[in-house]
Design an enzyme around this catalytic site. Structure first.
Site, short mmCIF file in Angstrom:
data_model
loop_
_atom_site.label_atom_id
_atom_site.label_comp_id
_atom_site.label_asym_id
_atom_site.label_seq_id
_atom_site.Cartn_x
_atom_site.Cartn_y
_atom_site.Cartn_z
CE1 TYR A 49 -20.61 -24.25 -30.07
CE2 TYR A 49 -21.19 -22.87 -31.96
CZ TYR A 49 -21.53 -23.49 -30.77
OH TYR A 49 -22.80 -23.35 -30.27
CG HIS A 79 -31.80 -25.68 -31.81
ND1 HIS A 79 -31.35 -26.85 -31.25
CD2 HIS A 79 -30.87 -24.75 -31.49
CE1 HIS A 79 -30.21 -26.64 -30.62
NE2 HIS A 79 -29.89 -25.37 -30.76
CG ASN A 191 -25.27 -19.26 -35.25
OD1 ASN A 191 -25.74 -18.65 -34.30
ND2 ASN A 191 -24.26 -20.10 -35.14
CE1 TYR A 276 -45.90 25.02 -25.71
CE2 TYR A 276 -45.16 23.12 -24.48
CZ TYR A 276 -45.19 24.48 -24.65
OH TYR A 276 -44.52 25.29 -23.79
NE ARG A 279 -46.79 27.48 -29.83
CZ ARG A 279 -46.33 27.74 -28.60
NH1 ARG A 279 -45.07 28.07 -28.41
NH2 ARG A 279 -47.13 27.65 -27.57
CG PHE A 324 -24.57 -15.38 -32.41
CD1 PHE A 324 -24.82 -14.97 -31.11
CD2 PHE A 324 -23.45 -16.16 -32.64
CE1 PHE A 324 -23.99 -15.32 -30.06
CE2 PHE A 324 -22.62 -16.54 -31.59
CZ PHE A 324 -22.89 -16.11 -30.30
#
Length: 500
Positions: A49, A79, A191, A276, A279, A324
């Site tokens: 591949y 890409h 990748n 709160y 605290r 990936f």
């Protein structure tokens, strides 16, 4: 020196800041062995591949031997389809280093020359121009890594300081010849999760510093409001056992130790318990600390990982998998976002307390002559606006997925999107904390001549070094901006000793 696969978080932070990326000896031999193993498998004629096949949905298309180099070249060009603003220089430095370290582990089938080229760019601070947007965080950060990789072949663009260079000029400045890509080398460069991981690490480092700053600001606010340090008693937190909470309480105790303001109201105080936001600081900050610690562990593993596909083992097997897929990075980034949002939310509540005379016992909006002066009224509104923005930005990205590549890549992590919003959130939080620091310093001024602890007085001096006491209304934004710069440069974080 950095050992590929064993980098530390301090080393990664230093790389972002421009430290040299020197790899420990031995990587060259294992990398060459991986390239040789791939070459042997390629000679068998079997389908591998991305080496002699197409990519994604085109994986079943075989590529002729005389077209293998063109296959890799076309991959980089096609890409490189990113968009948006370019990633900042510190992040690009880290991406280059992470990619080099990953390939240097010898499981990607690339020659040492590929790693050398990446390291040369980094050594000369010649940084590829990488658009921030265009990755879905699966099949690797393909688009941004393609923009990086184009520079290695003498195409694309890069920055050298403020100068924009084309790929050929960039390589010349780094004294590197353009790469002629071998089998799989284009795919190995594209990748991987290095972009999303680097962006997330930048967000992590910012969040860690901001949490320390928030602990300082919170301690200052307690003293400004004449609050109690009893909620930070170690016996309380030991009974719950949450590690971040225990550490946060210890930090708050240490920051308030020796405060004459605190000592002045130990007896006869009519308030039984503080609100709160004062605290419950150990509980909230501690939970955020635990989230950040977990995210740090995940991202450190990812920074040291091999996230290429296919992988070439030491014994020559070529394995197609899915390292990936950046789901761990997406989850880590989402939890960092939650921590940033909550640190800001409770900080804004402390600001609201300080400007409210009923809750704080201080003059309304922290100015002596109210009415003619509005004091910190709208500064609190600005902080509230930043909290609202961060709440929206904290919406998890990892639960989203859009199929890509004609449904071959049918589940994606959105890790890059998850990481990208952290910088904006950190900037918003820095604004919130700058307002709290200004308000707390102003509140402390009203208790003069009583002084707070040495640590808090040091932080107050930092504030007063850039923003004078508010004795009447003036242009507020410059004071906020000046303190924010201190926050972002780590001036307050450096005063906080957070126990391990």
């Amino acid at each position: 020196m950095i050992e590929p696969g064993a980098a530390t978080l301090p080393q990664l932070r230093a790389l972002m800041q421009g430290a040299p990326a020197e790899l420990t000896p031995g990587w060259r031999a294992v990398t060459q062995a991986s390239a040789d193993a791939l070459a042997r498998r390629l000679r068998t004629g079997e389908a591998l591949y991305g080496v002699n096949t197409g990519f994604g949905k085109l994986a079943s298309t075989r590529i002729a031997p005389d077209q293998l180099a063109k296959l890799q070249l076309n991959l980089l060009r096609s890409h490189a389809a990113g968009t948006g603003a370019f990633l900042p220089a510190p992040v690009v430095r880290l991406i280059l280093a992470l990619k080099a370290m990953s390939l240097a582990r010898g499981a990607s089938g690339v020659r040492p020359a590929v790693v050398d080229s990446l390291l040369a760019l980094l050594a000369h601070d010649v940084l590829p121009a990488i658009p921030a947007k265009g990755s879905v965080g699966a099949s690797g950060d393909l688009a941004p890594l393609a923009h990086l990789s184009l520079v290695l072949i003498g195409e694309g663009e890069a920055f050298a300081g403020d100068q924009v260079l084309d790929g050929t000029q960039a390589l010349a400045m780094a004294n590197v010849a353009p790469l002629e890509l071998g089998p799989k080398e284009g795919l190995a460069l594209l990748n991987g999760t290095q972009v999303s991981t680097a962006i997330a690490l930048a967000g992590l480092f910012a969040a860690q510093d901001l949490l320390r700053t928030a602990l300082m600001a919170g301690a200052m606010s307690v003293d400004a409001a004449r609050g109690s340090d009893t909620p930070f008693d170690p016996r309380i937190h030991a009974l719950r056992g949450q590690p971040g909470q225990i550490r946060a309480a210890a930090t708050l105790r240490a920051l308030m130790e020796g405060s004459a303001i605190r000592d002045s109201h130990r007896e006869g105080d009519s308030r039984v318990q503080d609100p709160y936001c004062l605290r419950c600081q150990p509980q909230v900050a501690g939970a955020c600390l635990d989230l950040l610690d977990n995210a740090a562990a995940v991202l450190l593993r990812e920074a040291n990982a091999v996230t290429d596909n296919p992988l070439v083992t030491a014994d020559g097997d070529v394995l197609s998998g899915g390292n990936f897929h950046a789901e761990p990075v997406a989850f880590a980034a989402d939890t960092i976002a939650l921590a940033i949002a909550e640190i800001g939310a409770i900080s804004e509540r402390r600001i609201a307390l300080l400007v409210d005379p009923v809750l704080s016992g201080l003059p309304a909006f922290l100015v002596a002559e109210g009415g003619i002066n509005s004091g910190f009224m709208i500064a609190q509104v600005t902080a509230a606006a930043m909290v609202a923005e961060n709440r929206a930005l904290a919406t998890p990205r990892s639960v989203d997925s859009l199929p890509t590549s004609a449904n071959q890549e049918d589940h994606v992590s959105m890790a890059t999107n998850a990481a990208l919003r952290l910088a904006e959130m950190a900037d918003n939080l820095a604004t919130i904390l700058s307002v709290e620091l200004l308000c707390a310093a102003q509140g402390l001024d009203f208790h003069a001549p009583l002084r707070s602890s040495a640590a808090i007085e040091q932080a107050k001096s930092l504030v007063r070094g850039v923003a004078a006491t508010w004795d009447g209304d003036r242009f507020m934004a410059p004071d906020m901006a000046a303190v924010k710069r201190l926050v972002q440069h780590g001036a307050f974080a450096s005063l906080v000793d957070l126990p391990a």
